[in-house]
Design a protein around this motif. Structure first.
Motif, PDB file in Angstrom:
ATOM      1  N   TRP A 477       0.833  -1.203   0.000  1.00 20.24           N
ATOM      2  CA  TRP A 477       0.000   0.000   0.000  1.00 20.24           C
ATOM      3  C   TRP A 477       0.868   1.253   0.000  1.00 20.24           C
ATOM      4  CZ3 TRP A 477       0.655  -3.275   4.121  1.00 20.24           C
ATOM      5  CH2 TRP A 477       1.290  -2.735   5.249  1.00 20.24           C
ATOM      6  N   ARG A 478       0.250   2.345  -0.425  1.00 22.70           N
ATOM      7  CA  ARG A 478       0.837   3.683  -0.345  1.00 22.70           C
ATOM      8  C   ARG A 478      -0.256   4.647   0.075  1.00 22.70           C
ATOM      9  NH1 ARG A 478       4.642   1.129  -0.582  1.00 22.70           N
ATOM     10  NH2 ARG A 478       6.628   1.426  -1.663  1.00 22.70           N
ATOM     11  N   TYR A 479       0.157   5.634   0.936  1.00 22.16           N
ATOM     12  CA  TYR A 479      -0.792   6.635   1.418  1.00 22.16           C
ATOM     13  C   TYR A 479      -0.117   8.000   1.387  1.00 22.16           C
ATOM     14  CZ  TYR A 479      -3.543   9.385   4.733  1.00 22.16           C
ATOM     15  OH  TYR A 479      -4.280  10.375   5.339  1.00 22.16           O
ATOM     16  N   LEU A 480      -0.671   8.961   0.633  1.00 26.06           N
ATOM     17  CA  LEU A 480      -0.134  10.318   0.526  1.00 26.06           C
ATOM     18  C   LEU A 480      -1.218  11.307   0.929  1.00 26.06           C
ATOM     19  CD1 LEU A 480       1.704  10.168  -2.936  1.00 26.06           C
ATOM     20  CD2 LEU A 480       2.704   9.884  -0.658  1.00 26.06           C
ATOM     21  N   PRO A 481      -1.107  11.905   2.114  1.00 23.84           N
ATOM     22  CA  PRO A 481      -2.131  12.881   2.516  1.00 23.84           C
ATOM     23  C   PRO A 481      -1.955  14.195   1.772  1.00 23.84           C
ATOM     24  CG  PRO A 481      -0.420  12.752   4.185  1.00 23.84           C
ATOM     25  CD  PRO A 481      -0.094  11.691   3.159  1.00 23.84           C
ATOM     26  N   ALA A 482      -3.051  14.830   1.411  1.00 25.34           N
ATOM     27  CA  ALA A 482      -2.977  16.152   0.785  1.00 25.34           C
ATOM     28  C   ALA A 482      -2.517  17.195   1.776  1.00 25.34           C
ATOM     29  CB  ALA A 482      -4.349  16.535   0.216  1.00 25.34           C
ATOM     30  N   ASP A 483      -2.850  17.001   3.054  1.00 24.78           N
ATOM     31  CA  ASP A 483      -2.410  17.918   4.103  1.00 24.78           C
ATOM     32  C   ASP A 483      -0.991  17.541   4.495  1.00 24.78           C
ATOM     33  OD1 ASP A 483      -1.990  19.528   6.254  1.00 24.78           O
ATOM     34  OD2 ASP A 483      -3.793  18.953   7.347  1.00 24.78           O
ATOM     35  N   SER A 484      -0.028  18.099   3.769  1.00 26.90           N
ATOM     36  CA  SER A 484       1.368  17.733   4.003  1.00 26.90           C
ATOM     37  C   SER A 484       1.876  18.253   5.334  1.00 26.90           C
ATOM     38  CB  SER A 484       2.245  18.277   2.867  1.00 26.90           C
ATOM     39  OG  SER A 484       2.131  19.690   2.786  1.00 26.90           O
ATOM     40  N   HIS A 485       1.212  19.289   5.900  1.00 27.38           N
ATOM     41  CA  HIS A 485       1.670  19.830   7.180  1.00 27.38           C
ATOM     42  C   HIS A 485       1.421  18.832   8.301  1.00 27.38           C
ATOM     43  CE1 HIS A 485       2.760  23.722   5.699  1.00 27.38           C
ATOM     44  NE2 HIS A 485       1.568  23.901   5.163  1.00 27.38           N
ATOM     45  N   HIS A 486       0.180  18.311   8.365  1.00 28.84           N
ATOM     46  CA  HIS A 486      -0.141  17.396   9.448  1.00 28.84           C
ATOM     47  C   HIS A 486       0.170  15.948   9.092  1.00 28.84           C
ATOM     48  CE1 HIS A 486      -2.675  20.834  10.815  1.00 28.84           C
ATOM     49  NE2 HIS A 486      -2.263  20.403  11.980  1.00 28.84           N
ATOM     50  N   ARG A 683      -4.417  17.365  -4.745  1.00 29.57           N
ATOM     51  CA  ARG A 683      -5.436  18.178  -4.094  1.00 29.57           C
ATOM     52  C   ARG A 683      -6.204  17.365  -3.070  1.00 29.57           C
ATOM     53  NH1 ARG A 683      -8.879  20.442  -8.950  1.00 29.57           N
ATOM     54  NH2 ARG A 683      -8.643  18.254  -9.551  1.00 29.57           N
ATOM     55  N   ASP A 684      -6.192  16.051  -3.231  1.00 31.84           N
ATOM     56  CA  ASP A 684      -6.901  15.167  -2.322  1.00 31.84           C
ATOM     57  C   ASP A 684      -5.935  14.083  -1.862  1.00 31.84           C
ATOM     58  OD1 ASP A 684      -8.898  14.089  -0.857  1.00 31.84           O
ATOM     59  OD2 ASP A 684     -10.089  13.329  -2.538  1.00 31.84           O
ATOM     60  N   ASP A 685      -6.308  13.421  -0.763  1.00 28.50           N
ATOM     61  CA  ASP A 685      -5.490  12.321  -0.271  1.00 28.50           C
ATOM     62  C   ASP A 685      -5.429  11.205  -1.315  1.00 28.50           C
ATOM     63  OD1 ASP A 685      -5.394  13.751   2.132  1.00 28.50           O
ATOM     64  OD2 ASP A 685      -7.243  12.812   2.818  1.00 28.50           O
ATOM     65  N   VAL A 686      -4.290  10.536  -1.352  1.00 27.50           N
ATOM     66  CA  VAL A 686      -4.081   9.455  -2.324  1.00 27.50           C
ATOM     67  C   VAL A 686      -3.821   8.161  -1.563  1.00 27.50           C
ATOM     68  CG1 VAL A 686      -2.562   8.550  -4.117  1.00 27.50           C
ATOM     69  CG2 VAL A 686      -3.208  10.973  -4.131  1.00 27.50           C
TER      70      VAL A 686
END
Length: 827
Positions: A477-486, A683-686
């Motif tokens: 799996w891979r998870y990339l949040p759009a909110d890079s700060h948190h 723009r959205d979580d991946v």
């Protein structure tokens, strides 16, 4: 009528900073010796009409003439006065002016008077109501330190007259100034520029007003002053240039105020550009050098960069000084050789030093003259610092507490070296204001660090760590949040082992990102796990999850939390069975799963999309697909396939192209797919979850159909014993015989209509040993707590003790009871 200097002398800028200032030079007898063009404009008389004549002819009444004549004849060079007089204009009308008389000194002790008048002023009430015909007040001395310096220079720009105030402002004595140009008398000033200005005034006759320049008091090295000069041409009787009059005021305080405002304004732009504590500390140090100091450091309590709460009053605790860390260091010298500690290193704080006193009290330490002599705190406690002080000529010190919202975060240290004026009180005020503004940014950064740490901890808790699908599949799996700060968002995924070697694969998406979306995601993920433990079919599980989302939204609406009351979520839930290689799935408004077959073909399963979670009352539909062994099931969120300029179909086509690599290891395939489709900041979580399916061999599965008679338990024990011997699991024979006996006995006892019926028995050897017993009854067993005299009710207690875990699930035309045992005793 009374007179006072304070009441009748206008501000310097209003009196001498406007073209309306009229200037005349008078000799000790009151004769006009020089005349300015502003004076001509004021009273209409040209220079030829007044120069060499007595000034009293310009006064409108006899009382003013008598008093002015008497003052000019008997006043000493130490006297000066200011008052309201009435002048006679050339056309005969009377002009009320404020007149200022000040003495000028020249060569060989000679004296001259400068008369300056301005009609563009507001008279005080007592003067407006008075009779101006008797307006010349008695002489009143100026303050000992006059506010206006006057210099008269000839056409060659040599000084010929000067008042005492000018010498006080720039420190040039009379003997050094008379007969010399500005460049000769005061080389520290902007002489070339000022003399060019004087020449222009001499040539054009146009005054130059409020020209600022910097000067250094010669009596006090490096004490810089800022003066504002106005230049006026003086004419002789023929109207030719006789010289130039320079009237100067000390605007050092005004200049410093502007500089302070500029520094604070610049600080607002340069400090706190990020939410990084250490970088903010460095920005404060960089901002302070060289504007305020030659060397500056920022040391913070070690807990601050970690986002932890600092102490309300930092000081020695139990005889120990709290640990500090250098967050910022700046110097006018490359590499900051004055610093004992590099940025990021722990900092030693001497006990009983100004540093600890500042930490205890929260008040600044101000030491304009730094004393490093024997016996001082530096010499007694910190020999290393003493060496640095002497090596670099440090001469002045300020230690400012970095405090915000009632807590002390650390200290900022400012140092000036030899060759620069020591710190003054104004410098201390500026430093305190600068640090207080930076402290808010530091505290905001500290709070952000704490919240981000909490968010990351939440993410680590909510998302799987070492998810395993057991014998059913290999997962990546891979998870990339759009909110890079948190680093957290609303996407979630899960891999949930189920009974019978099956596995549940889940991908969901809560609208939005950030910590609130992550908190909601965590609630839904927990709900899915709970429902999965009940072994519900995918469509039924989504129906229950839909109701959970509705309840969460209603609870949020009651608490007026708009961020959650408008919640929406999508989800895909799939269950893969490695025994049958079948995959049952249902989705709620989620993108369809993709399947990569072993030959590289990619298809998207045409499953009913369903409505997003939270709408309520909309049924969900499950579909089942048999997958070839080695197929890759791809579950993802829309952030993976969405693009700014393309529709969703284009994104799915890109996914199909990138995913078609069955030769790659699964983790590499997952990484390359996300990298290829997320070239820009999303723009959205991946989220992408890949599962390469596996199947169990026939040798791992054994099943029997038994008739529900009292002999069924004995038959079950016999076939189970033989199968475990074949599998080489003799240590599991006895517990399995007991488990099988209890489960089959329970099935016989609750047979449908009390008639003999078929009972299924299946053993599965995978990562654990699974024993399954199925029957046609819909009645699920439950653990009872029998009394001491009860003959029944203890069977499930025995199963619980012998199994790693056990449970039940519905199947078509009945139910199934299962139990799992570890394959080896030490597992």
């Amino acid at each position: 009528m009374h007179d006072s200097t304070q009441a009748t002398t206008p501000s310097v800028q209003r009196t001498f900073g406007t073209p309306g200032v009229a200037i005349a030079l008078l000799d000790p007898e009151g004769t006009v010796v020089a005349w300015s063009r502003a004076a001509e404009r004021l009273v209409g008389h040209r220079a030829v009409e007044v120069v060499s004549r007595s000034a009293d002819v310009l006064l409108a009444n006899s009382d003013d003439r008598a008093k002015l004549s008497g003052f000019a004849g008997h006043g000493s060079v130490q006297d000066a006065w200011s008052g309201i007089v009435t002048l006679r204009h050339q056309d005969g009308r009377e002009v009320g002016v404020r007149l200022n008389m000040s003495p000028l000194s020249g060569a060989e002790g000679r004296t001259l008077w400068m008369a300056a008048a301005n009609d563009n002023v507001t008279l005080p009430p007592w003067a407006a109501d008075a009779d101006t015909s008797a307006s010349l007040p008695p002489p009143s001395p100026f303050p000992s330190r006059q506010t206006t310096g006057v210099v008269i220079r000839d056409t060659n720009l040599h000084c010929i007259w000067v008042n005492d105030t000018q010498s006080t402002m720039d420190g040039v004595p009379l003997t050094r100034r008379i007969g010399r140009t500005l460049a000769e008398a005061a080389p520290g000033t902007d002489a070339d520029t000022l003399e060019e200005q004087m020449r222009h005034v001499l040539e054009s006759g146009v005054p130059a007003l409020n020209v600022e320049y910097r000067s250094f008091l010669l009596t006090q090295a490096r004490e810089e002053r800022t003066l504002a000069a106005s230049f006026f041409r003086l004419d002789d009787a023929r109207g030719c240039a006789l010289g130039v009059c320079i009237m100067s005021v000390d605007v050092t305080d005004r200049r410093r105020a502007r500089e302070r405002l500029a520094i604070l304004g610049e600080a607002g732009r340069r400090i706190g550009t990020t939410l990084d504590v250490m970088r903010t500390g460095q920005e404060l140090a960089d901002m302070s050098v060289p504007l305020l100091a030659d060397y500056a450091t920022v040391d913070l309590a070690e807990s601050v960069p970690l986002g932890e709460e600092p102490l309300a009053h930092i000081g020695p605790q139990g005889g120990r000084i709290p640990a500090f860390r250098r967050a910022g260091v700046a110097s006018i010298h490359s590499g900051a050789p004055e610093s004992l500690f590099a940025r990021g290193e722990p900092v030693y704080v001497p006990p009983d030093s100004p540093f600890t006193s500042v930490l205890r009290s929260g008040k600044s330490h101000f030491e304009p003259v730094l004393d490093a002599s024997p016996g001082t705190w530096l010499d007694q406690f910190d020999t290393a610092r003493v060496a640095k002080v002497r090596e670099h000529g440090m001469r002045s010190l300020m230690v400012i507490p970095v405090q915000a919202r009632g807590t002390v975060l650390g200290v900022a240290v400012y140092v000036r070296a030899q060759g620069r004026a020591p710190f003054e009180e104004d410098d201390l005020l500026l430093a305190e204001e600068l640090v207080s503004r930076a402290a808010l940014s530091l505290d905001n950064a500290r709070r952000y660090t704490r919240e981000r740490a909490a968010a990351l901890a939440l993410q680590r808790y909510l998302l799987p760590h070492n998810a395993s699908a057991g014998a059913a599949a290999e997962v990546a799996w891979r998870y990339l949040p759009a909110d890079s700060h948190h680093g957290v968002g609303g996407d979630w995924f899960d891999v949930i082992p189920l009974s019978g070697a099956r596995v549940a694969l889940v991908v969901g998406d809560v609208v939005g990102h950030g910590i609130k979306a992550a908190a909601t995601m965590g609630q839904l993920r927990a709900a899915v796990r709970t429902l999965a433990d009940l072994d519900m079919p995918p469509d039924e599980l989504l129906a229950h999850l839909d109701q959970q989302v509705i309840r969460l939204a209603e609870a949020a609406a009651e608490s007026r939390d708009e961020a959650i009351s408008t919640m929406a979520a999508t989800c895909l839930y799939a269950v893969y069975d490695p025994v049958t290689r079948s995959c049952a799935m249902a989705r709620a408004g989620h993108p369809p799963p993709a399947i990569l077959d072993p030959h590289g073909g990619v298809t998207f399963l045409d499953t009913p999309s369903g409505a997003p979670l939270g709408l309520g009352g909309v049924p969900f539909e499950a579909t089942t697909r048999v997958l070839p062994e080695g197929s890759v099931l791809a579950l993802y969120t829309d952030g993976l396939i969405e693009a700014r300029d393309d529709d969703i179909d284009a994104g799915m086509n890109r996914l199909s192209t990138v995913l078609g690599r069955p030769d790659l290891p699964l983790d590499d395939l997952c990484a390359t797919t996300v990298d290829a489709l997320s070239t820009q900041r999303p723009r959205d979580d991946v989220t992408l979850l890949l599962a390469r399916t596996q199947s169990l061999s026939p040798g791992q599965i054994a099943s029997w159909r038994l008739v529900g008679t009292p002999t069924a338990a004995g038959c079950a024990r016999a076939v189970a014993t033989r199968q475990l011997e074949d599998w080489g699991l003799p240590h599991l024979i006895e517990p399995t015989k007991l488990i099988v006996t209890e489960l089959i006995t329970n099935a016989i006892r609750h047979a449908v209509n009390g008639e003999d019926s078929a009972i299924g028995l299946r053993l599965i050897r995978h990562t654990v040993l699974t024993c399954e017993v199925s029957d046609a009854s819909q009645s699920h067993p439950r653990v009872r707590h029998p009394q001491a005299t009860d003959e029944n009710g203890r069977g499930l207690h025995l199963v619980t003790e012998l199994s790693h875990r056990w449970g039940t699930r519905d199947i078509p035309n009945g139910k199934l009871i299962w139990s799992e045992q570890q394959l080896s005793p030490d597992r």
